[in-house]
Write a protein that holds these residues in place. Structure first.
Motif, short mmCIF file in Angstrom:
data_model
loop_
_atom_site.label_atom_id
_atom_site.label_comp_id
_atom_site.label_asym_id
_atom_site.label_seq_id
_atom_site.Cartn_x
_atom_site.Cartn_y
_atom_site.Cartn_z
N TYR A 1 120.32 -10.43 -10.07
CA TYR A 1 121.14 -11.31 -9.47
C TYR A 1 122.43 -10.37 -9.24
N ASN B 1 110.15 -32.41 0.58
CA ASN B 1 109.35 -31.36 1.31
C ASN B 1 108.02 -31.85 1.12
N TRP C 1 122.41 -16.65 -2.54
CA TRP C 1 122.67 -17.76 -3.02
C TRP C 1 124.02 -18.26 -3.11
N TYR D 1 109.86 -38.82 -5.55
CA TYR D 1 110.01 -38.61 -4.13
C TYR D 1 110.65 -37.06 -3.80
N ALA E 1 122.03 -36.34 -1.72
CA ALA E 1 122.11 -37.54 -1.03
C ALA E 1 122.71 -38.73 -1.83
N ILE F 1 114.39 -38.80 -7.32
CA ILE F 1 114.49 -38.49 -6.22
C ILE F 1 114.95 -37.06 -6.29
N GLY F 2 113.77 -36.20 -5.75
CA GLY F 2 113.60 -34.53 -5.98
C GLY F 2 112.91 -34.18 -7.04
N GLY F 3 111.99 -33.26 -6.64
CA GLY F 3 110.72 -32.92 -7.54
C GLY F 3 111.22 -31.25 -8.00
N GLU G 1 109.42 -23.79 -5.18
CA GLU G 1 110.33 -23.01 -5.88
C GLU G 1 110.50 -21.76 -5.37
N GLN H 1 122.77 -21.76 -17.68
CA GLN H 1 122.69 -22.92 -18.31
C GLN H 1 122.37 -24.15 -17.34
N ALA I 1 120.10 -29.42 -16.81
CA ALA I 1 119.24 -30.65 -16.12
C ALA I 1 118.19 -31.07 -17.10
N SER J 1 116.64 -18.98 -16.85
CA SER J 1 116.88 -19.05 -18.20
C SER J 1 116.57 -20.31 -19.08
C1 LIG Z 1 118.19 -18.63 -6.84
C2 LIG Z 1 118.69 -19.34 -7.89
C3 LIG Z 1 118.55 -18.87 -9.32
C4 LIG Z 1 119.06 -19.71 -10.37
N1 LIG Z 1 118.85 -19.03 -11.74
C5 LIG Z 1 119.32 -19.93 -12.63
C6 LIG Z 1 119.06 -19.40 -14.06
O1 LIG Z 1 118.72 -18.11 -14.17
N2 LIG Z 1 119.16 -20.13 -14.99
C7 LIG Z 1 119.74 -21.51 -14.88
O2 LIG Z 1 119.87 -22.02 -15.78
N3 LIG Z 1 120.00 -22.04 -13.51
C8 LIG Z 1 119.51 -21.11 -12.65
N4 LIG Z 1 119.57 -21.73 -11.23
C9 LIG Z 1 120.04 -23.16 -11.42
C10 LIG Z 1 119.01 -24.04 -11.62
O3 LIG Z 1 117.82 -23.71 -10.87
C11 LIG Z 1 119.25 -25.68 -11.71
O4 LIG Z 1 120.49 -25.87 -12.08
C12 LIG Z 1 118.19 -26.36 -11.93
O5 LIG Z 1 117.12 -26.03 -11.49
C13 LIG Z 1 118.41 -27.83 -11.68
O6 LIG Z 1 118.13 -28.13 -10.43
P1 LIG Z 1 117.96 -29.58 -10.07
O7 LIG Z 1 116.51 -30.07 -10.28
O8 LIG Z 1 119.00 -30.36 -10.55
O9 LIG Z 1 117.94 -29.20 -8.44
P2 LIG Z 1 116.88 -28.46 -7.53
O10 LIG Z 1 116.27 -27.28 -8.09
O11 LIG Z 1 117.85 -28.04 -6.42
O12 LIG Z 1 115.97 -29.54 -6.87
C14 LIG Z 1 116.30 -30.58 -6.12
C15 LIG Z 1 115.08 -31.10 -5.28
O13 LIG Z 1 115.45 -32.03 -4.52
C16 LIG Z 1 114.93 -32.21 -3.17
N5 LIG Z 1 115.59 -33.05 -2.35
C17 LIG Z 1 116.84 -32.36 -2.00
N6 LIG Z 1 117.31 -33.68 -1.21
C18 LIG Z 1 116.40 -34.79 -1.35
C19 LIG Z 1 116.37 -35.86 -0.69
N7 LIG Z 1 117.59 -36.68 0.12
N8 LIG Z 1 115.23 -36.73 -1.03
C20 LIG Z 1 114.25 -36.10 -1.58
N9 LIG Z 1 114.35 -34.69 -2.18
C21 LIG Z 1 115.42 -34.34 -2.17
C22 LIG Z 1 114.72 -30.66 -2.99
O14 LIG Z 1 113.89 -30.25 -1.94
C23 LIG Z 1 114.42 -30.13 -4.34
O15 LIG Z 1 113.03 -30.02 -4.52
C24 LIG Z 1 119.38 -21.09 -10.20
C25 LIG Z 1 119.27 -21.78 -8.93
C26 LIG Z 1 119.06 -21.14 -7.97
C27 LIG Z 1 118.92 -21.51 -6.45
#
Ligand SMILES: Cc1cc2nc3c(=O)[nH]c(=O)nc-3n(C[C@H](O)[C@H](O)[C@H](O)COP(=O)(O)OP(=O)(O)OC[C@H]3O[C@@H](n4cnc5c(N)ncnc54)[C@H](O)[C@@H]3O)c2cc1C
Length: 427
Positions: free
Chosen positions: A240, A39, A288, A36, A169, A13-15, A44, A320, A325, A50
């Motif tokens: 940042y 959006n 942010w 799934y 969720a 769940i989440g791309g 992104e 990190q 992740a 990093s």
């Molecule tokens: C502006 C910003 C800058 C960052 N900079 C850094 C950095 O420099 N270095 C670093 O290590 N980390 C950074 N991070 C953090 C890093 O991006 C995240 O830790 C990393 O991308 C892991 O994210 P994720 O895939 O777990 O979640 P996310 O990237 O948030 O992806 C979650 C996805 O799930 C989808 N989603 C949410 N709810 C649902 C649902 N109910 N059903 C289906 N889909 C859903 C969303 O649309 C999204 O596509 C940053 C984050 C942000 C916002």
């Protein structure tokens, strides 16, 4: 049945970055994966991200074409004096690849996302993952793996991986209520195109291949990462900018709010003129929102688990978040590999939790300490004698050695044996 590896049909769940990494890792482990995404496209944000050696090593193991992500390779951490801009503390990473076997990449998030998407869904080992958009997960039957979406559709899978970010969720569905507080810090992100800075004759920060900091002893800090490599060097300088919540005009606005240059500059009346000149011409200024989450009690329940920001949201100050992740994704691939998966999904998700929770929690806690003390930042944490700067607890600090010397394959092996001594003693 014990000792029976089988191909699973797994839902992610989440791309985002975590979900794509999980799709790649599970695909390489021999499973079918469907992502799934709520959006219509897993869009992104336009900021840098990093990926230190502990993340890069998995990109190599999965045969990701890293060049597609146009990374800038990190060579130094540079801390500037807040007012003069003079270099105050430099942590040299010239021998980083030699020491750790992999480089420290700085990607632009859009490029990293595309690079991971190409590997998850393109040619290569394993069954290409599927991406299903406009599907927002609203419920999961944890016993059967049946997912319900807000568009009324349902889908049944052997396992469900919640990679749905900080507002997860899936986390709620498995019964976790986050214990969280709003951070005392606000962060505004802004981009400066390198070409624009050069045209105006400003300081050329693109030449240093460094993450550059101003401040960091206390809440206020500017962090600059160059990204998007081209033949002329990095095309984008990603800033940042942190400041105490009460100093700015930004309240609860999120990433969709576009802030003004005036809002960005207001908290920094006495900052180094050279970096201020960059911020004055910056674009795409976005808040942010930062929340401090206490570690959750568990990450897996029934046929579902959480990973990435859904499992361990952290302050950004160790850079990190993405690496953690990616490590979560790697752990899922290993526990569900032919070597370790014995056919029981629920036990295997608990093994994943046992492997990942202690390490991610340590990074989460160290990120919180680094929010107000740059000396805690991996790398600078080796230079603790500099100008009397101190980590809170020398024995507990997070080091490059701990981050990059970690052997996840061995960790899984040890924890698998501990979990089921009789069953797994032969591993
Ligand atoms: C502006 C910003 C800058 C960052 N900079 C850094 C950095 O420099 N270095 C670093 O290590 N980390 C950074 N991070 C953090 C890093 O991006 C995240 O830790 C990393 O991308 C892991 O994210 P994720 O895939 O777990 O979640 P996310 O990237 O948030 O992806 C979650 C996805 O799930 C989808 N989603 C949410 N709810 C649902 C649902 N109910 N059903 C289906 N889909 C859903 C969303 O649309 C999204 O596509 C940053 C984050 C942000 C916002």
């Amino acid at each position: 049945m014990a000792n029976a590896w089988r191909q699973l049909d797994i839902a992610v769940i989440g791309g985002g970055i975590g979900g794509l990494a999980a799709a790649i890792s599970l695909r390489r482990a021999g499973h079918q994966v469907t992502m799934y995404e709520r959006n219509d496209f897993a869009g992104e944000t336009g900021a840098s991200i990093s990926c230190a050696a502990n993340g890069t090593r998995w990109l190599h193991e999965w045969d990701v074409n890293v060049a597609e992500g146009r990374p800038v390779i990190l060579r130094k951490l540079i801390n500037h004096d807040w007012k003069s801009g003079d270099w105050d503390n430099v942590y040299d990473l010239g021998d980083y690849e030699e020491r750790w076997g992999h480089v420290y990449n700085m990607f632009h998030r859009v490029d990293m996302h595309q690079m991971l998407m190409n590997t998850a869904m393109g040619e290569g080992e394993g069954v290409p993952a599927r991406l299903v958009v406009n599907h927002k997960c609203v419920d999961i039957d944890l016993a059967t793996g049946t997912i319900s979406f807000d568009n009324g559709r349902t889908a049944k899978h052997d396992a469900v991986v919640g990679a749905d970010g900080v507002g997860s969720a899936v986390r709620k569905i498995i019964g976790i209520v986050p214990d969280k507080t709003i951070s005392t810090s606000t962060c505004l992100h802004a981009n400066v195109p390198t070409a624009r800075a050069r045209e105006l004759g400003l300081e050329d920060y693109s030449l240093n291949s460094g993450i550059e900091y101003w401040g960091g002893q206390g809440i206020s800090k500017i962090v600059l990462s160059p990204c998007k490599i081209s033949e002329n060097g990095p095309e984008v300088l990603s800033y940042y900018c942190f400041f105490p919540r009460e100093k700015g005009t930004i309240g609860d606005e999120g990433w969709n709010y576009e802030a003004t240059v005036e809002e960005l500059l207001a908290p920094y009346p006495d900052l180094d003129e050279k970096v201020l000149a960059h911020l004055r011409v910056s674009e795409d200024i976005r808040p942010w929102r930062l929340w401090v989450h206490k570690p959750y009690e568990y990450w897996a329940r029934g046929r579902a688990c959480i990973m990435g920001d859904a499992a361990h949201p952290m302050m950004p100050d160790q850079s990190q978040g993405a690496c953690m992740a990616i490590e979560d994704a790697a752990a899922l691939g290993i526990v569900f590999s032919k070597k370790h998966f014995r056919g029981d999904v629920e036990d295997t998700l608990k093994l994943y939790e046992a492997v990942r929770k202690p390490r991610a929690t340590r990074v989460q806690e160290a990120s919180k300490r680094a929010r107000e003390n740059i000396t805690e930042r991996i790398g600078f944490s080796s230079n603790t004698t500099h100008k009397g700067y101190r980590v809170a607890d020398e024995k507990n600090k997070l080091t490059i050695e701990e981050m990059n010397g970690y052997d996840m394959h061995e960790d899984v092996k040890v924890k698998a044996k501990a979990a089921l001594p009789g069953e797994r003693a032969s591993l």
